[in-house]
Design a protein around this motif. Structure first.
Motif, PDB file in Angstrom:
ATOM      1  N   VAL A 123      23.446  13.559 -78.882  1.00 44.72           N
ATOM      2  CA  VAL A 123      22.968  12.364 -78.294  1.00 44.72           C
ATOM      3  C   VAL A 123      24.205  12.369 -77.653  1.00 44.72           C
ATOM      4  CG1 VAL A 123      23.388   9.509 -78.496  1.00 44.72           C
ATOM      5  CG2 VAL A 123      22.259  11.504 -80.683  1.00 44.72           C
ATOM      6  N   ARG A 180      18.794  11.377 -75.782  1.00 42.94           N
ATOM      7  CA  ARG A 180      18.867  12.291 -76.787  1.00 42.94           C
ATOM      8  C   ARG A 180      17.252  13.659 -76.483  1.00 42.94           C
ATOM      9  NH1 ARG A 180      19.369  13.396 -82.877  1.00 42.94           N
ATOM     10  NH2 ARG A 180      20.621  11.596 -82.442  1.00 42.94           N
ATOM     11  N   VAL A 185      17.157   7.091 -75.317  1.00 39.81           N
ATOM     12  CA  VAL A 185      16.392   5.902 -76.749  1.00 39.81           C
ATOM     13  C   VAL A 185      17.024   4.573 -77.507  1.00 39.81           C
ATOM     14  CG1 VAL A 185      15.525   8.563 -77.729  1.00 39.81           C
ATOM     15  CG2 VAL A 185      18.622   7.286 -78.263  1.00 39.81           C
ATOM     16  N   GLY A 186      18.343   4.593 -77.205  1.00 39.02           N
ATOM     17  CA  GLY A 186      19.391   3.240 -77.267  1.00 39.02           C
ATOM     18  C   GLY A 186      19.419   2.332 -75.871  1.00 39.02           C
ATOM     19  N   VAL A 204      17.937  -0.060 -80.007  1.00 36.19           N
ATOM     20  CA  VAL A 204      17.987   1.150 -80.169  1.00 36.19           C
ATOM     21  C   VAL A 204      15.799   1.506 -81.143  1.00 36.19           C
ATOM     22  CG1 VAL A 204      18.748   3.885 -81.808  1.00 36.19           C
ATOM     23  CG2 VAL A 204      20.141   1.927 -81.295  1.00 36.19           C
ATOM     24  N   ASP A 207      12.391   5.048 -84.476  1.00 36.29           N
ATOM     25  CA  ASP A 207      12.082   6.507 -84.927  1.00 36.29           C
ATOM     26  C   ASP A 207      13.982   6.587 -84.787  1.00 36.29           C
ATOM     27  OD1 ASP A 207      12.191   6.543 -82.500  1.00 36.29           O
ATOM     28  OD2 ASP A 207      11.037   8.675 -82.326  1.00 36.29           O
ATOM     29  N   GLN A 208      14.906   6.374 -84.614  1.00 43.42           N
ATOM     30  CA  GLN A 208      16.537   6.558 -83.708  1.00 43.42           C
ATOM     31  C   GLN A 208      17.221   5.779 -84.817  1.00 43.42           C
ATOM     32  OE1 GLN A 208      17.279   9.925 -82.307  1.00 43.42           O
ATOM     33  NE2 GLN A 208      15.031   9.656 -82.618  1.00 43.42           N
ATOM     34  N   HIS A 209      16.242   4.533 -85.675  1.00 45.69           N
ATOM     35  CA  HIS A 209      18.025   4.140 -86.298  1.00 45.69           C
ATOM     36  C   HIS A 209      18.200   4.883 -87.290  1.00 45.69           C
ATOM     37  CE1 HIS A 209      15.278   0.108 -85.769  1.00 45.69           C
ATOM     38  NE2 HIS A 209      15.359   0.337 -84.191  1.00 45.69           N
ATOM     39  N   ARG A 211      20.906   6.226 -87.780  1.00 44.74           N
ATOM     40  CA  ARG A 211      21.403   7.354 -87.043  1.00 44.74           C
ATOM     41  C   ARG A 211      23.106   7.336 -86.406  1.00 44.74           C
ATOM     42  NH1 ARG A 211      16.753  11.149 -84.924  1.00 44.74           N
ATOM     43  NH2 ARG A 211      15.414  11.095 -86.548  1.00 44.74           N
ATOM     44  N   ILE A 213      23.534   5.306 -83.468  1.00 47.55           N
ATOM     45  CA  ILE A 213      23.710   5.105 -82.352  1.00 47.55           C
ATOM     46  C   ILE A 213      24.229   3.977 -81.848  1.00 47.55           C
ATOM     47  CG2 ILE A 213      21.700   5.633 -80.406  1.00 47.55           C
ATOM     48  CD1 ILE A 213      20.183   7.259 -81.817  1.00 47.55           C
TER      49      ILE A 213
END
Length: 265
Positions: A123, A180, A185-186, A204, A207-209, A211, A213
């Motif tokens: 990221v 990413r 993604v955020g 975010v 599907d990227q929660h 992590r 970010i």
């Protein structure tokens, strides 16, 4: 221009209510404006009301004239500390729908603990004003679609800035983004600068929660503000959004004022 007479509200003279526009009303007593009422549509499509009156009786008269003329549901926002105003709206039939907290957020990494935070593997962060316009707008649309499919955008911190129909990103220079594999993604959006910078939104893709970010984005934005000499930012968090509250509290943010959103259905 329609007028309605009511008994005296502030003195010896009757109060005259005049509709001065499609969604604007004035209350006059002896040709003096003693109250104003207005209905306006927010970008999320909901109709919000404001009434500014010198006396409670005038507030009641304006509410009595306005409410039958407007389609329901109707909303308003009050400072929770203003008990008199809250009671006036409740007297008109409004009930509390939700509470929104203002958080005061330190920027110093020695306080936030974010100085050592790095983006997750794979990221990268593009700081405030560095996002590419097209991908940013695509991410904004995707996040809004996800929110609408779940809790609904009306549950997010209030958006009050006017904007052209269909436009959601007013000023790309106010955004930082996380990417990413070449995909945004955020994002973080800074609100208009007033007393202090405001984190208007941090989001975010689903599907990227979980992590890290959002934390990395917050670290980048707060770090940049700190290097500019800004000691404190603010953020609005809906009481029901436990994840956002936990994120800000984990960096030393403390609750300040709170506001209530009221509704008449």
């Amino acid at each position: 221009m329609n007028s309605v007479h009511f008994p005296p509200g502030t003195g010896e003279h009757a109060v005259v209510l005049t509709r001065v526009g499609e969604r604007q009303w004035h209350a006059l007593e002896d040709d003096r404006v003693v109250g104003r009422g207005e209905a306006f549509r927010r970008p999320d499509g909901r109709t919000f009301l404001s009434i500014d009156a010198w006396h409670g009786a005038v507030f009641d008269h304006l509410a009595e004239a306005m409410l039958p003329e407007l389609p329901k549901p109707l909303y308003t926002v009050v400072d929770e500390a203003d008990h008199d105003l809250t009671s006036q709206w409740e007297r008109a039939g409004f009930t509390i729908r939700r509470r929104e907290w203002e958080y005061l957020v330190p920027t110093d990494p020695r306080v936030t603990g974010l100085g050592s935070v790095e983006p997750p593997a794979g990221v990268t962060i593009a700081g405030i004003g560095e996002a590419a316009d097209g991908p940013l707008r695509a991410l904004d649309r995707a996040i809004r679609a996800e929110v609408e499919a779940t809790v609904g955008w009306q549950e997010m911190p209030a958006e009050v800035l006017p904007r052209p129909e269909g436009v959601t990103v007013l000023d790309p220079s106010k955004y930082a983004v996380a990417a990413r594999s070449g995909r945004y993604v955020g994002l973080v959006r800074l609100g208009p600068m007033t007393r202090r910078p405001r984190v208007g939104l941090i989001a975010v893709l689903a599907d990227q929660h979980r992590r890290g970010i959002a934390r990395a984005l917050l670290a980048d934005v707060l770090g940049r503000l700190h290097r500019r000499g800004i000691e404190t930012a603010s953020a609005d968090v809906t009481e029901s959004n436990g994840a956002a509250a936990a994120l800000f509290e984990s960096v030393g943010a403390r609750r300040g004022n709170s506001s209530l959103e009221l509704v008449l259905r």
